[in-house]
Motif scaffolding. Sequence first.
Motif, PDB file in Angstrom:
ATOM      1  N   GLY A  82      17.846 -58.931  10.232  1.00 16.80           N
ATOM      2  CA  GLY A  82      16.425 -59.188  10.068  1.00 16.80           C
ATOM      3  C   GLY A  82      15.561 -58.201  10.827  1.00 16.80           C
ATOM      4  O   GLY A  82      14.383 -58.053  10.556  1.00 16.80           O
TER       5      GLY A  82
ATOM      6  N   LEU B 171      22.852 -65.960   8.281  1.00 17.67           N
ATOM      7  CA  LEU B 171      21.499 -66.489   8.024  1.00 17.67           C
ATOM      8  C   LEU B 171      21.218 -67.734   8.861  1.00 17.67           C
ATOM      9  O   LEU B 171      20.484 -68.632   8.439  1.00 17.67           O
ATOM     10  CB  LEU B 171      21.314 -66.808   6.529  1.00 17.67           C
TER      11      LEU B 171
ATOM     12  N   LYS C 214      17.830 -69.901   9.072  1.00 19.07           N
ATOM     13  CA  LYS C 214      17.033 -69.851   7.836  1.00 19.07           C
ATOM     14  C   LYS C 214      17.185 -71.180   7.089  1.00 19.07           C
ATOM     15  O   LYS C 214      18.208 -71.857   7.213  1.00 19.07           O
ATOM     16  CB  LYS C 214      17.524 -68.723   6.923  1.00 19.07           C
TER      17      LYS C 214
ATOM     18  N   ALA D  55      22.924 -70.973   6.895  1.00 12.33           N
ATOM     19  CA  ALA D  55      21.559 -71.450   6.683  1.00 12.33           C
ATOM     20  C   ALA D  55      21.561 -72.970   6.526  1.00 12.33           C
ATOM     21  O   ALA D  55      22.587 -73.571   6.225  1.00 12.33           O
ATOM     22  CB  ALA D  55      20.959 -70.798   5.440  1.00 12.33           C
TER      23      ALA D  55
ATOM     24  N   ASP E 245      12.561 -70.517   4.049  1.00 10.86           N
ATOM     25  CA  ASP E 245      12.694 -69.085   3.850  1.00 10.86           C
ATOM     26  C   ASP E 245      12.984 -68.720   2.404  1.00 10.86           C
ATOM     27  O   ASP E 245      12.642 -67.640   1.959  1.00 10.86           O
ATOM     28  CB  ASP E 245      13.803 -68.554   4.757  1.00 10.86           C
TER      29      ASP E 245
ATOM     30  N   PHE F 290      21.811 -63.225   1.013  1.00 10.16           N
ATOM     31  CA  PHE F 290      21.848 -62.306   2.158  1.00 10.16           C
ATOM     32  C   PHE F 290      20.959 -61.089   1.893  1.00 10.16           C
ATOM     33  O   PHE F 290      20.235 -60.633   2.781  1.00 10.16           O
ATOM     34  CB  PHE F 290      23.292 -61.864   2.447  1.00 10.16           C
TER      35      PHE F 290
ATOM     36  N   LEU G  12      17.281 -62.334   2.227  1.00  7.00           N
ATOM     37  CA  LEU G  12      16.827 -62.924   3.491  1.00  7.00           C
ATOM     38  C   LEU G  12      17.287 -62.180   4.733  1.00  7.00           C
ATOM     39  O   LEU G  12      16.689 -62.325   5.787  1.00  7.00           O
ATOM     40  CB  LEU G  12      17.312 -64.383   3.599  1.00  7.00           C
ATOM     41  N   GLY G  13      18.368 -61.401   4.616  1.00 10.44           N
ATOM     42  CA  GLY G  13      18.904 -60.892   5.870  1.00 10.44           C
ATOM     43  C   GLY G  13      19.166 -59.414   5.960  1.00 10.44           C
ATOM     44  O   GLY G  13      19.023 -58.804   7.012  1.00 10.44           O
TER      45      GLY G  13
END
Lengths: 188, 325
Positions: A92, B39, B42, B68, B99, B296, B299-300
Amino acid sequence: MAERERRITPPYGGVFHARSRVMSPDDIQRALWRMAHEVIERNHGLDNVVLIGLQTGGVPLAGLLADDLRQIEDIELPLGTLDVAFYRDDIGLRPVLPEAVTDIPFDLSNKIVVLVDDVLFTGRTIRAALDALTDFGRPRSVQLAVMIDRGHRELPIRPDYVGKNLPTRRDEVVNVGPLGVELGETRK
Amino acid sequence: MRHLLSIADLGTDGIEEVLRLTDSFVEVSERAIPKVPALRGKTVVSLFYEDSTRTRLSFETAARRLGADTMTFSVTTSSVKKGESVRDTVQTIEAMGVDALVVRHGSAGVPFQVARWGTSAVINAGDGWHEHPTQALLDCYTIRERLGSLEGRHIAIVGDIKHSRVARSNVLAFTALGAEVTLVAPPTLLPSSLEGWPVTVSHDLDDTIKSLDVAYLLRMQRERMTEALVPTLREYTAGYGLTVARAARLPDRAIVMHPGPMNRGVEIAPEVADAPNAVILDQVAHGVPVRMAVLFLLLGSGSEMFAASDRPADPAAVEEEVVRG
């Protein structure tokens, strides 16, 4: 590591420019030969020892170390590769994608795992690797072999076998490759 | 790109990137502990306005295996029954801090709207007759695993093309990866216009079947048979079903696929569905790692292709953590 380091260091994916060479390919071979003997000495042989190379820089070194150990003790050690992308603590914050598929085709329970990487720097990759290993079983112990220890640790992690201690500035980049070990920086 | 709404958004490079990353998640899925913390922290919400078993479970399993948290929203037990609009529902859920939203809806375009209203990443899990991108991605992965590549392969999509979001996403994905696609269906089950579709059309499965690498059968949607698009299901099976006799004429290398749920005995004979060249359960199995890859990437990963251009990472945080090994 050099490749990983370039990828996660601004400017992302820049080009490495070498300033000086600190180890020749022969120097690397000689250091590995010594480290192989140290692994045997520390573990009183190679019973239950397995090697795991970290993607991507540690993988060829783990292969070379396995070759040396085979020559010395005449044993074929289990050899795996590990990509720690999904365990990093900077997901991130910067691009984090695996370089290759992890391949550990053996159980790690009660094994002595020797993690192999090319450059030890902040220690965060090794922290991620330790985290990842617990998903593959419970090793009896984990040891760390690196070709270059360049300092600047951010976590309480230390290597067990070192090719060369190399004092560096934080903004320098160490590249371990077919030309040996070079010190320089990345530029776009 | 911060949403997955259509295969068209991904393009060939995007599809390749998802498939490449899926390899890593297949390996994760094979471990004794098939879970990574990528994650962690999240929250992924599945927002399903239509029934689904495999897609919803597959997304939720994928999210959990990435560490997550998941929340499920199902229409039957929610305020939608009290008349809440989609927009209010989305904004209410987002106010709890999520998210990603995995959206399925009976009307085409709802996920696009949700993406415009909200702040989280939106994944289209099927909208009306329009698209179902993750199904296409897991189908591509399955074909690649069995046949090596899609380049130059001949794939027939057989059945109710008109009502099928799977067909639309798969045509885009298969052709993007270089496959040659033939749609096989009676004229009544084809969309009214195929202009711009990079496909050929056939009404004769017996003729097409001889050259196929992949026979992809779609579900005959019995609930839509009120439209009287085929005289009877039996007649449909006679002309377009993959019967034992037809399956025998497939080339040896060919595989049989179906997105499920199957109507055994209608579009596919039970013996054909259970034959070794049927990869229907592989498709389901690949659903989890493919959706892990999509989650992934969105979000990552920070992958450039999937970068959230309108949601830049905090530059100060990046600068501060400049060099790491």
